[in-house]
Design an enzyme around this catalytic site. Structure first.
Site, PDB file in Angstrom:
ATOM      1  N   CYS A  81     -83.410  71.265  15.669  1.00  0.00           N
ATOM      2  CA  CYS A  81     -83.231  72.240  14.592  1.00  0.00           C
ATOM      3  C   CYS A  81     -82.111  71.814  13.645  1.00  0.00           C
ATOM      4  CB  CYS A  81     -82.945  73.617  15.197  1.00  0.00           C
ATOM      5  SG  CYS A  81     -82.622  74.853  13.939  1.00  0.00           S
ATOM      6  N   CYS A 107     -79.882  74.632  12.340  1.00  0.00           N
ATOM      7  CA  CYS A 107     -78.938  75.179  13.341  1.00  0.00           C
ATOM      8  C   CYS A 107     -77.774  74.205  13.574  1.00  0.00           C
ATOM      9  CB  CYS A 107     -79.610  75.402  14.699  1.00  0.00           C
ATOM     10  SG  CYS A 107     -81.245  76.098  14.648  1.00  0.00           S
ATOM     11  N   ASP A 108     -78.063  72.917  13.683  1.00  0.00           N
ATOM     12  CA  ASP A 108     -77.058  71.959  14.163  1.00  0.00           C
ATOM     13  C   ASP A 108     -76.565  70.972  13.107  1.00  0.00           C
ATOM     14  OD1 ASP A 108     -77.313  73.094  16.676  1.00  0.00           O
ATOM     15  OD2 ASP A 108     -78.966  71.780  17.237  1.00  0.00           O
TER      16      ASP A 108
END
Ligand code: NAP
Length: 299
Positions: free
Chosen positions: A127, A130-131
């Site tokens: 992701c 997200c990261d």
């Protein structure tokens, strides 16, 4: 006894809940992770009719709030079993309903190579939104050639210093508009006709070995690897009650009806030609209306 148990709180499941709650049905939503499903990973949605632009997380949160405001109940439990009698067993409890809507969506496809599990969160991610922020000014790579991979690479190019895009063929399947946007980025490099052979590192991922279509093996040093090679369904637990196709998607007639009366499927979990937000919410509404009709008929 619930009227409807909905398994999965992604766009399909939450839309089912919205329709069922507005029809005054007693609804339970069971979700193993967090609400929103895959759409929370979408940086921007620009193809949802009536909304010019919205982030995936905002879309999911709006829908979630809409459901909660109607009195929707979500329990964060993992479903382990569903019986034809419509008893749902989770890791914590057993629940019974007149109808069940399966809206379990899909999960990230894995590369299925050595050390993949070991490096998750240690240089390997599924992701980018997200990261991505962990890789400011670093070297990263994205694997895949579909919309997700190209969108991830565009997103990462504004954060990382170098973004490699690794694809197993010589052309991408992503939309032309996205590919053109990516090609205009100065810090993006393309590695085509190549597969990842090996993940190297001790505690953290340090480099990958790539093999091209001439069988040449190259080592590529990087700080982060983002895998965006599509999705697989989460339907193994339903295999004894409904029919699955060869890829594990639930076979449904009339779009959302499984072979068990009163058990419906909505969204990416079923066999369909187009897995999009629009088709997920469409399924969610159809499944809820079918369930509502059945409950009202049997009352
Ligand atoms: P996808 O379209 O299925 O693309 C998967 C990509 O991964 C393909 O390039 C595929 O290569 C590659 N791949 C598959 N297995 C692989 C393996 N084992 N090793 C290496 N590469 C592998 O998946 P997606 O990009 O996640 O998109 C899923 C759906 O969501 C699509 O319908 C997409 O259009 C939609 N989506 C829409 C948006 C948007 O509208 N903004 C954003 C994201 C996704 P091959 O081409 O060689 O098979």
């Amino acid at each position: 006894m619930y009227d409807i148990i909905i398994i999965g709180a992604g766009p399909a499941g939450l839309t089912s809940a919205l329709y069922a709650l507005r029809a005054n049905k007693k609804v339970l939503i069971l979700e193993s992770k967090s609400y929103g499903g895959q759409i929370i990973n979408a940086k921007e949605i620009e193809n949802y009719p009536g909304i010019k632009k919205i982030s995936g997380i905002d879309f999911a949160t709006n829908l979630y709030n809409q459901v909660i405001d109607l009195g929707g109940k979500i329990l964060y439990e993992t479903v382990n079993n569903v019986s034809k009698e419509k008893i749902v067993t989770t890791n914590k409890n057993k629940y019974e309903a007149k109808c069940i809507i399966i809206a379990t969506g899909v999960q990230n496809r894995k590369l299925n190579i050595n050390n993949e599990e070991k490096f998750i969160g240690k240089g390997l991610s599924y992701c980018a939104t997200c990261d991505g922020n962990f890789y400011k000014g670093k070297t990263v790579a994205v694997v895949g050639g579909g919309n997700t991979a190209i969108e991830d690479a565009i997103y990462l190019s504004d954060i990382a210093s170098i973004v490699y895009v690794i694809h197993r063929r010589d052309e991408f399947s992503a939309e032309k508009k996205l590919i053109n946007e990516l090609k205009n980025k100065k810090n993006v490099k393309f590695i085509m006709n190549s597969n990842i052979l090996k993940l190297n590192g001790n505690d953290y991922l340090e480099s990958i070995d790539l093999k091209d279509n001439k069988n040449t093996i190259t080592n590529l040093k990087l700080d982060g690897l983002f895998i965006a090679i599509g999705h697989v369904p989460n339907n193994i637990m339903f295999k004894d009650i409904v029919d699955l196709d060869e890829y594990g998607y639930i076979i449904a007639k009339n779009e959302v009806c499984t072979k068990v009366d009163g058990i419906y499927v909505a969204g990416d979990a079923r066999v369909k030609n187009l897995r999009q937000l629009t088709t997920a919410v469409s399924d969610g509404s159809i499944a809820a209306v079918e369930a509502i009709k059945r409950i009202n008929m049997n009352n």
